[in-house]
Design a protein around this motif. Sequence first.
Motif, PDB file in Angstrom:
ATOM      1  N   THR A  33       0.841  -1.187   0.000  1.00  0.00           N
ATOM      2  CA  THR A  33       0.000   0.000   0.000  1.00  0.00           C
ATOM      3  C   THR A  33       0.882   1.244   0.000  1.00  0.00           C
ATOM      4  N   GLY A  34       0.262   2.382  -0.226  1.00  0.00           N
ATOM      5  CA  GLY A  34       1.012   3.630  -0.228  1.00  0.00           C
ATOM      6  C   GLY A  34       1.670   3.907   1.111  1.00  0.00           C
ATOM      7  N   THR A  35       0.968   3.578   2.209  1.00  0.00           N
ATOM      8  CA  THR A  35       1.540   3.788   3.541  1.00  0.00           C
ATOM      9  C   THR A  35       2.777   2.924   3.744  1.00  0.00           C
ATOM     10  N   SER A  36       2.699   1.660   3.281  1.00  0.00           N
ATOM     11  CA  SER A  36       3.841   0.749   3.424  1.00  0.00           C
ATOM     12  C   SER A  36       5.039   1.257   2.630  1.00  0.00           C
ATOM     13  N   TRP A  37       4.782   1.722   1.391  1.00  0.00           N
ATOM     14  CA  TRP A  37       5.870   2.268   0.588  1.00  0.00           C
ATOM     15  C   TRP A  37       6.474   3.514   1.232  1.00  0.00           C
ATOM     16  N   ALA A  38       5.638   4.339   1.828  1.00  0.00           N
ATOM     17  CA  ALA A  38       6.119   5.567   2.476  1.00  0.00           C
ATOM     18  C   ALA A  38       7.045   5.240   3.641  1.00  0.00           C
ATOM     19  N   PHE A  39       6.662   4.232   4.448  1.00  0.00           N
ATOM     20  CA  PHE A  39       7.529   3.844   5.575  1.00  0.00           C
ATOM     21  C   PHE A  39       8.877   3.281   5.101  1.00  0.00           C
ATOM     22  N   ILE A  40       8.830   2.497   4.035  1.00  0.00           N
ATOM     23  CA  ILE A  40      10.078   1.927   3.505  1.00  0.00           C
ATOM     24  C   ILE A  40      10.995   3.036   2.975  1.00  0.00           C
ATOM     25  N   LEU A  41      10.426   3.961   2.187  1.00  0.00           N
ATOM     26  CA  LEU A  41      11.237   5.061   1.661  1.00  0.00           C
ATOM     27  C   LEU A  41      11.791   5.931   2.776  1.00  0.00           C
ATOM     28  N   LEU A  42      10.980   6.159   3.807  1.00  0.00           N
ATOM     29  CA  LEU A  42      11.449   6.952   4.945  1.00  0.00           C
ATOM     30  C   LEU A  42      12.590   6.249   5.665  1.00  0.00           C
ATOM     31  N   PHE A  43      12.490   4.928   5.800  1.00  0.00           N
ATOM     32  CA  PHE A  43      13.543   4.163   6.470  1.00  0.00           C
ATOM     33  C   PHE A  43      14.870   4.285   5.715  1.00  0.00           C
ATOM     34  N   TYR A  44      14.819   4.066   4.389  1.00  0.00           N
ATOM     35  CA  TYR A  44      16.061   4.125   3.618  1.00  0.00           C
ATOM     36  C   TYR A  44      16.609   5.543   3.532  1.00  0.00           C
ATOM     37  N   LEU A  45      15.711   6.543   3.529  1.00  0.00           N
ATOM     38  CA  LEU A  45      16.158   7.919   3.523  1.00  0.00           C
ATOM     39  C   LEU A  45      16.936   8.239   4.798  1.00  0.00           C
ATOM     40  N   VAL A  46      16.402   7.804   5.939  1.00  0.00           N
ATOM     41  CA  VAL A  46      17.082   8.030   7.212  1.00  0.00           C
ATOM     42  C   VAL A  46      18.371   7.210   7.285  1.00  0.00           C
ATOM     43  N   PHE A  47      18.315   5.961   6.821  1.00  0.00           N
ATOM     44  CA  PHE A  47      19.476   5.064   6.900  1.00  0.00           C
ATOM     45  C   PHE A  47      20.646   5.603   6.079  1.00  0.00           C
ATOM     46  N   TYR A  48      20.383   5.924   4.807  1.00  0.00           N
ATOM     47  CA  TYR A  48      21.467   6.404   3.959  1.00  0.00           C
ATOM     48  C   TYR A  48      21.879   7.831   4.317  1.00  0.00           C
ATOM     49  N   GLY A  49      20.946   8.609   4.847  1.00  0.00           N
ATOM     50  CA  GLY A  49      21.320   9.921   5.349  1.00  0.00           C
ATOM     51  C   GLY A  49      22.290   9.824   6.513  1.00  0.00           C
ATOM     52  N   PHE A  50      22.037   8.839   7.388  1.00  0.00           N
ATOM     53  CA  PHE A  50      22.934   8.613   8.533  1.00  0.00           C
ATOM     54  C   PHE A  50      24.319   8.176   8.041  1.00  0.00           C
ATOM     55  N   LEU A  51      24.358   7.255   7.057  1.00  0.00           N
ATOM     56  CA  LEU A  51      25.647   6.802   6.527  1.00  0.00           C
ATOM     57  C   LEU A  51      26.408   7.964   5.880  1.00  0.00           C
ATOM     58  N   THR A  52      25.682   8.810   5.130  1.00  0.00           N
ATOM     59  CA  THR A  52      26.335   9.957   4.493  1.00  0.00           C
ATOM     60  C   THR A  52      26.908  10.919   5.533  1.00  0.00           C
ATOM     61  N   ALA A  53      26.129  11.145   6.588  1.00  0.00           N
ATOM     62  CA  ALA A  53      26.594  12.048   7.646  1.00  0.00           C
ATOM     63  C   ALA A  53      27.816  11.473   8.353  1.00  0.00           C
ATOM     64  N   MET A  54      27.821  10.159   8.595  1.00  0.00           N
ATOM     65  CA  MET A  54      28.963   9.518   9.245  1.00  0.00           C
ATOM     66  C   MET A  54      30.205   9.606   8.356  1.00  0.00           C
ATOM     67  N   PHE A  55      30.035   9.356   7.061  1.00  0.00           N
ATOM     68  CA  PHE A  55      31.165   9.426   6.141  1.00  0.00           C
ATOM     69  C   PHE A  55      31.716  10.855   6.064  1.00  0.00           C
ATOM     70  N   SER A  56      30.805  11.841   5.963  1.00  0.00           N
ATOM     71  CA  SER A  56      31.238  13.236   5.882  1.00  0.00           C
ATOM     72  C   SER A  56      31.959  13.660   7.149  1.00  0.00           C
ATOM     73  N   LEU A  57      31.451  13.237   8.313  1.00  0.00           N
ATOM     74  CA  LEU A  57      32.087  13.584   9.576  1.00  0.00           C
ATOM     75  C   LEU A  57      33.468  12.954   9.681  1.00  0.00           C
TER      76      LEU A  57
END
Length: 306
Positions: A33-57
């Motif tokens: 469903t759209g809600t399920s897709w939204a949660f998955i996209l939000l998870f990967y957005l936060v996950f890869y954002g965290f990895l990018t921030a760790m790499f940049s730091l």
Amino acid sequence: MVIQKEKKSCGQVVEEWKEFVWNPRTHQFMGRTGTSWAFILLFYLVFYGFLTAMFSLTMWVMLQTVSDHTPKYQDRLATPGLMIRPKTENLDVIVNVSDTESWDQHVQKLNKFLDPYNDSIQAQKNDVCRPGRYYEQPDNGVLNYPKRACQFNRTQLGNCSGIGDPTHYGYSTGQPCVFIKMNRVINFYAGANQSMNVTCVGKKPHHHKNKGKLIPEDGRDEDAENLGHFVMFPANGNIDLMYFPYYGKKFHVNYTQPLVAVKFMNVTPNVEVNVECRINAANIATDDERDKFAGRVAFKLRINKT
């Protein structure tokens, strides 16, 4: 008893695939469903954002330990090498006296290479230094930038300066000039406070390979005879201490390396001559067989005449 599955028609397979892509009854896309897709996209957005921030730091912290002016590690450049100008493929300097194009390319390279050494440019940008001593410019707790450089005037190259020279560095008459320069090593005190100079000899490589075996090479005396007489500028191939230490490209913005010019007066024509030049300095080893460019350079010289 074996139960055979009913074989689906091509149309049924297509309909099932369409329903998987978009199910109008459950409003699911690709099984979610759209809600399920939204949660998955939000998870990967936060996950890869965290990895990018760790790499940049991590990169930022690491870059705080690196100087913009001096490499942190220079262990591979402990011994400076030598190089020749004009720079050619395989370090072969081949001149055909009667063919202007064969040597004009060398002349053009040398003109460009020696432009920064013009006396007027040196007088404008660099200092007149006291010979025989290092030109040290310590920071003493305060960044001393930019560092001053000592003058190396083009006229010091004598008959190889190319100034008002109708022979084009001797290439048009079969008496070519080859310039020797030492590679730059930051904070290296070449010579260990003693005089140093460059010497050149006619010399074949020590060995050559023949079917996997090392065979001693003959004819070294022949190379020396074919090389003939040559003169060096400055006299005796001297390199003064005042051009050291070198503080790096960003610090030493107007630094011009000291040169030694070798003018070959009577090389045997139509013969390939092996030449080896090396720096004679107290703290530069020139006998490392694993590094053929440590404190020395070997090149081939051939003067063709018809």
